[in-house]
Design an enzyme around this catalytic site. Structure first.
Site, PDB file in Angstrom:
ATOM      1  N   HIS A   1       0.851  -1.203   0.000  1.00 13.50           N
ATOM      2  CA  HIS A   1       0.000   0.000   0.000  1.00 13.50           C
ATOM      3  C   HIS A   1       0.878   1.241   0.000  1.00 13.50           C
ATOM      4  O   HIS A   1       1.825   1.339   0.758  1.00 13.50           O
ATOM      5  CB  HIS A   1      -0.947  -0.009   1.206  1.00 13.50           C
ATOM      6  CG  HIS A   1      -2.183  -0.820   0.955  1.00 13.50           C
ATOM      7  ND1 HIS A   1      -3.400  -0.511   1.505  1.00 13.50           N
ATOM      8  CD2 HIS A   1      -2.385  -1.912   0.186  1.00 13.50           C
ATOM      9  CE1 HIS A   1      -4.301  -1.391   1.080  1.00 13.50           C
ATOM     10  NE2 HIS A   1      -3.705  -2.248   0.294  1.00 13.50           N
TER      11      HIS A   1
ATOM     12  N   TYR B   1      -9.137   5.895   7.182  1.00 14.91           N
ATOM     13  CA  TYR B   1      -9.262   6.281   8.585  1.00 14.91           C
ATOM     14  C   TYR B   1     -10.258   7.438   8.627  1.00 14.91           C
ATOM     15  O   TYR B   1      -9.958   8.515   8.102  1.00 14.91           O
ATOM     16  CB  TYR B   1      -7.914   6.745   9.141  1.00 14.91           C
ATOM     17  CG  TYR B   1      -6.907   5.633   9.363  1.00 14.91           C
ATOM     18  CD1 TYR B   1      -6.154   5.124   8.305  1.00 14.91           C
ATOM     19  CD2 TYR B   1      -6.703   5.095  10.634  1.00 14.91           C
ATOM     20  CE1 TYR B   1      -5.225   4.110   8.513  1.00 14.91           C
ATOM     21  CE2 TYR B   1      -5.772   4.086  10.849  1.00 14.91           C
ATOM     22  CZ  TYR B   1      -5.038   3.593   9.786  1.00 14.91           C
ATOM     23  OH  TYR B   1      -4.120   2.592   9.999  1.00 14.91           O
TER      24      TYR B   1
ATOM     25  N   PRO C   1      -4.554   0.131  18.824  1.00 11.84           N
ATOM     26  CA  PRO C   1      -4.366  -0.373  17.455  1.00 11.84           C
ATOM     27  C   PRO C   1      -4.297   0.705  16.373  1.00 11.84           C
ATOM     28  O   PRO C   1      -3.807   0.419  15.279  1.00 11.84           O
ATOM     29  CB  PRO C   1      -5.591  -1.266  17.233  1.00 11.84           C
ATOM     30  CG  PRO C   1      -6.608  -0.789  18.216  1.00 11.84           C
ATOM     31  CD  PRO C   1      -5.849  -0.286  19.390  1.00 11.84           C
TER      32      PRO C   1
ATOM     33  N   LYS D   1       0.894  -0.364  15.200  1.00 13.04           N
ATOM     34  CA  LYS D   1       2.313  -0.441  15.559  1.00 13.04           C
ATOM     35  C   LYS D   1       2.695  -1.684  16.359  1.00 13.04           C
ATOM     36  O   LYS D   1       3.878  -1.988  16.502  1.00 13.04           O
ATOM     37  CB  LYS D   1       2.710   0.807  16.372  1.00 13.04           C
ATOM     38  CG  LYS D   1       2.796   2.063  15.541  1.00 13.04           C
ATOM     39  CD  LYS D   1       3.953   2.003  14.582  1.00 13.04           C
ATOM     40  CE  LYS D   1       3.860   3.037  13.503  1.00 13.04           C
ATOM     41  NZ  LYS D   1       4.350   2.599  12.212  1.00 13.04           N
TER      42      LYS D   1
ATOM     43  N   TYR E   1       4.074   6.393  10.285  1.00 14.37           N
ATOM     44  CA  TYR E   1       3.194   5.287   9.897  1.00 14.37           C
ATOM     45  C   TYR E   1       3.985   4.193   9.186  1.00 14.37           C
ATOM     46  O   TYR E   1       3.808   3.002   9.451  1.00 14.37           O
ATOM     47  CB  TYR E   1       2.083   5.817   8.988  1.00 14.37           C
ATOM     48  CG  TYR E   1       0.944   4.847   8.766  1.00 14.37           C
ATOM     49  CD1 TYR E   1      -0.218   4.916   9.533  1.00 14.37           C
ATOM     50  CD2 TYR E   1       1.018   3.855   7.777  1.00 14.37           C
ATOM     51  CE1 TYR E   1      -1.268   4.032   9.326  1.00 14.37           C
ATOM     52  CE2 TYR E   1      -0.025   2.967   7.564  1.00 14.37           C
ATOM     53  CZ  TYR E   1      -1.163   3.061   8.341  1.00 14.37           C
ATOM     54  OH  TYR E   1      -2.200   2.183   8.140  1.00 14.37           O
TER      55      TYR E   1
END
Ligand code: APR
Ligand code: PHB
Length: 390
Positions: free
Chosen positions: A72, A202, A293, A297, A383
């Site tokens: 991704h 998100y 979550p 990580k 991220y």
């Protein structure tokens, strides 16, 4: 029984550590109190940072991940009326991979049982002893009910949050614990439905956070922010899909529904325990820290810990030098705190508390991340995973 490194717990941390040590000529035994089928059925998060993918590949367990995992190149950040794409390669030159932790665990177990170091399931009464000296041991009862003693040079506590290792470290060190329990939980589902999104979404919504994730081109993984005291029995599949549709709503687009194959409610907490070492007992992964979550990580931190620990134990056991084991806890904790901050920050930006002032601050932060390259890069670097520093 005797080995160089006795490893307690066959989650991703313990299994990967055993492999990394074997590559350095160090033998180990992994002790797990659950059954193989139980460990392989646990559903966990599914985003791998670039360094995690590289480490698994170098450890010889990257084949199925490269074949079935999905690379991704970003995420979508959403708030009402806006869905903004962050392009990770453009922002920081890295990507992430979607591949379930469950699959990582299966690949590691298969490799271990296929000529790797011993891995014993369904052991009980696991007790690390004499960890302050140079010859610690682990007492346990094997699957047949026989008491056993495993003499080792080093013990690795990779037995997760509810394991037996952390209490031994805490009891023998002037340590410290930090904990934050968040006032929300995630209701997660797995569904046999092709994801109707290319990247993860998100989404901030006045009714609560929603996340659209996936496991494969035909399996979706979705989450809803719910009250931590809520019960899964209150959530019919229809109610879950209605809430997902509303919170992820965008003109001309819809969530793809399908049969729900798993659903559960997960609590959210941050937890850090320091130091991550007592004498010859070293903690890694969830045994020492938990992150919420948001940002995925948990597994990546566990991989970073054991990468550091494997190098440190190589130096100790093969070169008789203790500099890296002495630095291990501080080095690992620096990354733990970076990821703890990032997970807390993502969680705080995206979950609604019912407070209108908080909501306006969150929307302002989201507009900033979507409108400023500097702010977006900060998210992207964290991220996709910062470099591991020993
Ligand atoms: N003796 C032996 N094994 C034990 C004991 C014990 N007393 N207590 C726990 N275990 C085992 C658990 O059954 C589990 O298989 O230790 C293992 C710990 O694995 P995880 O909980 O998966 O933790 P870790 O390997 O650190 O993985 C990191 O990433 O996404 C996150 O929280 C998620 O598990 C994940 C973590
Ligand atoms: C998941 O797919 O389970 C997942 C993805 C991203 C997250 C958390 C969980 O931030």
């Amino acid at each position: 029984m005797r080995t160089q490194v006795g490893i307690i717990g066959a989650g991703p941390a313990g299994l990967l550590l055993s492999r990394l040590l074997a590559q350095r000529g160090i033998d180990s035994v992994v002790l797990e109190n659950r059954s193989r089928s139980y460990v392989e059925a646990r559903i966990r998060a599914g985003i791998l940072e670039q360094h995690t993918v590289d480490t698994l590949t170098e450890a010889g367990v990257g084949h199925r991940l490269r074949r079935e995992g999905m690379e991704h190149r970003g995420i979508h950040l959403q708030y009402p009326g806006t869905r903004h794409t962050l392009d990770f390669p453009e922002l920081c030159g890295r990507t992430v991979w979607v591949y379930g932790q469950t699959e990582v665990t299966k690949d590691l177990i298969k490799a271990q049982l296929d000529g790797g170091p011993p891995l014993l399931f369904e052991v009980s009464d696991v007790t690390p002893e004499d960890v302050d000296g140079d010859s610690p041991r682990i007492r346990f009862t094997d699957a047949e009910g026989n008491p056993q003693v495993l003499d080792c040079d080093v013990v690795a506590g990779t037995d997760g949050f509810h394991g037996v290792s952390r209490p031994v470290v805490t009891a023998g060190t002037a340590g410290q614990l930090w904990e934050r329990t968040y006032p929300y939980a995630w209701l997660g589902i797995l569904a046999d439905a092709a994801p109707s999104t290319d990247e993860l979404i998100y989404a901030w919504h006045p009714e609560g956070f929603a996340l659209y994730s996936m496991r494969s081109p035909s399996v979706s993984r979705l989450y809803l922010q719910v009250d931590p005291t809520d019960s899964i029995d209150n959530w019919s599949d229809d109610r879950i899909w209605e809430n997902l549709s509303r919170r992820l709503d965008l003109d001309g687009w819809s969530v793809n529904t399908g049969p729900v194959t798993e659903k559960s409610i997960l609590p959210m907490r941050s937890f850090v325990s320091a130091p991550m070492r007592r004498g010859r007992l070293f903690l890694a992964g969830d045994a020492a820290h938990i992150v919420p979550p948001t940002g995925a990580k948990g597994l990546n931190l566990a991989v970073a810990d054991v990468t550091l620990l494997a190098a440190a134990l190589d130096r100790l056991l093969n070169e008789r030098r203790s500099d890296l084991v002495d630095a291990y806890s501080d080095s690992a904790l620096r990354r733990v705190w970076r990821c703890t901050h990032f997970s807390w920050w993502m969680t705080s930006m995206l979950h609604t508390s019912g407070d209108d002032f908080d909501a306006q601050l969150q929307l302002s932060q989201l507009r900033r991340v979507c409108g400023s390259e500097a702010a977006a890069r900060e998210l992207a670097e964290n991220y996709t995973g910062l470099p591991i520093e020993g």
